[in-house]
Design a protein around this motif. Structure first.
Motif, PDB file in Angstrom:
ATOM      1  N   VAL A  47       0.755  -1.204  -0.150  1.00 35.76           N
ATOM      2  CA  VAL A  47      -0.065   0.003   0.142  1.00 35.76           C
ATOM      3  C   VAL A  47       0.838   1.025   0.217  1.00 35.76           C
ATOM      4  O   VAL A  47       0.763   2.198  -0.626  1.00 35.76           O
ATOM      5  N   SER A  48       2.040   1.137   0.839  1.00 38.28           N
ATOM      6  CA  SER A  48       2.966   2.183   0.719  1.00 38.28           C
ATOM      7  C   SER A  48       3.560   2.539  -0.631  1.00 38.28           C
ATOM      8  O   SER A  48       3.787   3.934  -0.973  1.00 38.28           O
ATOM      9  N   ALA A  49       3.811   1.539  -1.350  1.00 41.07           N
ATOM     10  CA  ALA A  49       4.345   1.878  -2.659  1.00 41.07           C
ATOM     11  C   ALA A  49       3.506   2.224  -3.598  1.00 41.07           C
ATOM     12  O   ALA A  49       3.646   2.941  -4.329  1.00 41.07           O
ATOM     13  N   PHE A  50       1.952   1.739  -3.712  1.00 39.24           N
ATOM     14  CA  PHE A  50       1.148   2.102  -4.438  1.00 39.24           C
ATOM     15  C   PHE A  50       0.882   3.835  -4.116  1.00 39.24           C
ATOM     16  O   PHE A  50       0.420   4.734  -5.007  1.00 39.24           O
ATOM     17  N   LEU A  51       1.038   4.110  -2.941  1.00 41.66           N
ATOM     18  CA  LEU A  51       0.669   5.467  -2.386  1.00 41.66           C
ATOM     19  C   LEU A  51       1.814   6.406  -2.771  1.00 41.66           C
ATOM     20  O   LEU A  51       1.534   7.607  -3.184  1.00 41.66           O
ATOM     21  N   GLY A  52       3.095   5.812  -2.838  1.00 41.18           N
ATOM     22  CA  GLY A  52       4.113   6.664  -3.198  1.00 41.18           C
ATOM     23  C   GLY A  52       4.039   6.794  -5.018  1.00 41.18           C
ATOM     24  O   GLY A  52       4.538   7.875  -5.546  1.00 41.18           O
ATOM     25  N   ALA A  53       3.661   5.774  -5.569  1.00 37.88           N
ATOM     26  CA  ALA A  53       3.449   6.041  -6.969  1.00 37.88           C
ATOM     27  C   ALA A  53       2.393   6.895  -7.338  1.00 37.88           C
ATOM     28  O   ALA A  53       2.716   7.797  -8.156  1.00 37.88           O
ATOM     29  N   GLY A  74       0.784   6.954 -16.739  1.00 38.71           N
ATOM     30  CA  GLY A  74       1.641   5.852 -16.630  1.00 38.71           C
ATOM     31  C   GLY A  74       1.104   4.622 -17.454  1.00 38.71           C
ATOM     32  O   GLY A  74      -0.157   4.330 -17.077  1.00 38.71           O
ATOM     33  N   ILE A  75       1.815   3.906 -18.252  1.00 37.45           N
ATOM     34  CA  ILE A  75       1.217   2.994 -19.056  1.00 37.45           C
ATOM     35  C   ILE A  75       2.008   1.557 -18.692  1.00 37.45           C
ATOM     36  O   ILE A  75       1.434   0.791 -18.625  1.00 37.45           O
ATOM     37  N   ASN A  76       3.374   1.764 -18.658  1.00 37.86           N
ATOM     38  CA  ASN A  76       4.116   0.380 -18.205  1.00 37.86           C
ATOM     39  C   ASN A  76       4.375   0.249 -16.927  1.00 37.86           C
ATOM     40  O   ASN A  76       4.525  -0.800 -16.382  1.00 37.86           O
ATOM     41  N   ASN A  77       4.573   1.602 -16.264  1.00 39.30           N
ATOM     42  CA  ASN A  77       4.673   1.322 -14.910  1.00 39.30           C
ATOM     43  C   ASN A  77       5.837   0.553 -14.220  1.00 39.30           C
ATOM     44  O   ASN A  77       5.998   0.013 -13.080  1.00 39.30           O
ATOM     45  N   GLY A 116      10.972   5.372  -2.819  1.00 40.55           N
ATOM     46  CA  GLY A 116      11.488   4.560  -3.981  1.00 40.55           C
ATOM     47  C   GLY A 116      10.349   4.597  -5.028  1.00 40.55           C
ATOM     48  O   GLY A 116      10.611   4.776  -6.295  1.00 40.55           O
ATOM     49  N   ALA A 117       9.212   4.399  -4.861  1.00 38.64           N
ATOM     50  CA  ALA A 117       7.919   4.376  -6.003  1.00 38.64           C
ATOM     51  C   ALA A 117       7.638   5.882  -6.125  1.00 38.64           C
ATOM     52  O   ALA A 117       7.650   6.168  -7.533  1.00 38.64           O
ATOM     53  N   MET A 118       7.890   6.830  -5.639  1.00 40.17           N
ATOM     54  CA  MET A 118       7.641   8.252  -5.732  1.00 40.17           C
ATOM     55  C   MET A 118       8.781   8.583  -6.566  1.00 40.17           C
ATOM     56  O   MET A 118       8.586   9.340  -7.716  1.00 40.17           O
ATOM     57  N   ALA A 119      10.160   8.297  -6.190  1.00 41.81           N
ATOM     58  CA  ALA A 119      11.173   8.829  -7.338  1.00 41.81           C
ATOM     59  C   ALA A 119      11.330   7.881  -8.416  1.00 41.81           C
ATOM     60  O   ALA A 119      11.716   8.548  -9.617  1.00 41.81           O
ATOM     61  N   GLY A 120      10.775   6.513  -8.626  1.00 37.39           N
ATOM     62  CA  GLY A 120      10.706   6.094  -9.680  1.00 37.39           C
ATOM     63  C   GLY A 120       9.505   6.292 -10.745  1.00 37.39           C
ATOM     64  O   GLY A 120       9.631   5.890 -12.006  1.00 37.39           O
ATOM     65  N   ALA A 121       8.525   7.034 -10.182  1.00 35.69           N
ATOM     66  CA  ALA A 121       7.403   7.836 -11.162  1.00 35.69           C
ATOM     67  C   ALA A 121       7.994   8.729 -11.887  1.00 35.69           C
ATOM     68  O   ALA A 121       7.496   8.631 -13.201  1.00 35.69           O
ATOM     69  N   PHE A 122       8.954   9.322 -11.577  1.00 38.43           N
ATOM     70  CA  PHE A 122       9.340  10.454 -12.540  1.00 38.43           C
ATOM     71  C   PHE A 122      10.013  10.162 -13.723  1.00 38.43           C
ATOM     72  O   PHE A 122       9.458  10.493 -14.898  1.00 38.43           O
TER      73      PHE A 122
END
Length: 147
Positions: A47-53, A74-77, A116-122
């Protein structure tokens, strides 16, 4: 027999594994050896990863619309999943190193997954083409030099 997993699936399973192990270790420190704390560790980390994304994509769209570009959907994620796994792993390791008794490992995995998810979304739109290029280069037969 089993299909080959792509990068998202591998990272998803990695997030679940690290979160589950963190939950088991943290629960075992408090209550003795337990396995029932694996599921809450997995779910809280996921859940934290999804919220970060979500936060990362929201901020990315906000910055893109402010600069006059169309919003990115986001298409491929691949980017945020890879970032979430790396963040989960590093967050758990950092929390283990900073904690005198190994407590709050799930908090470390959750924080790492979010960041990590927030940084990886950029860089998300750049990650998938790079992975596809790497996969295409891996499948090409290499010519051996004549002897």
């Amino acid at each position: 027999m089993l299909p080959r997993l792509d990068i998202k699936e591998k990272n998803f399973h990695g997030i679940l594994a690290v979160g589950g192990i963190a939950g088991i270790i943290e629960g075992s420190i408090r209550y003795g050896f337990t396995l029932h704390t694996a599921f809450p560790g997995m779910m809280l980390t996921l859940v934290s990863a999804f919220l970060g994304a979500f936060t990362g994509f929201f901020l990315k769209d906000l910055f893109r619309t402010w600069s006059g570009k169309p919003p990115y959907r986001g298409i491929n994620n691949d980017g945020w999943m890879m970032g979430a796994f790396l963040g989960t792993l590093l967050g758990t390791i950092i929390q283990t190193a900073n904690s005198a008794d190994g407590a709050n490992l799930v908090i470390g995995s959750m924080t790492g997954a979010f960041i990590g998810a927030m940084a990886g979304a950029f860089p998300d739109e750049f990650i998938t083409p790079i992975l596809e290029m790497m996969q295409a280069n891996r499948k090409k037969p290499t010519k051996k030099a004549p002897r």
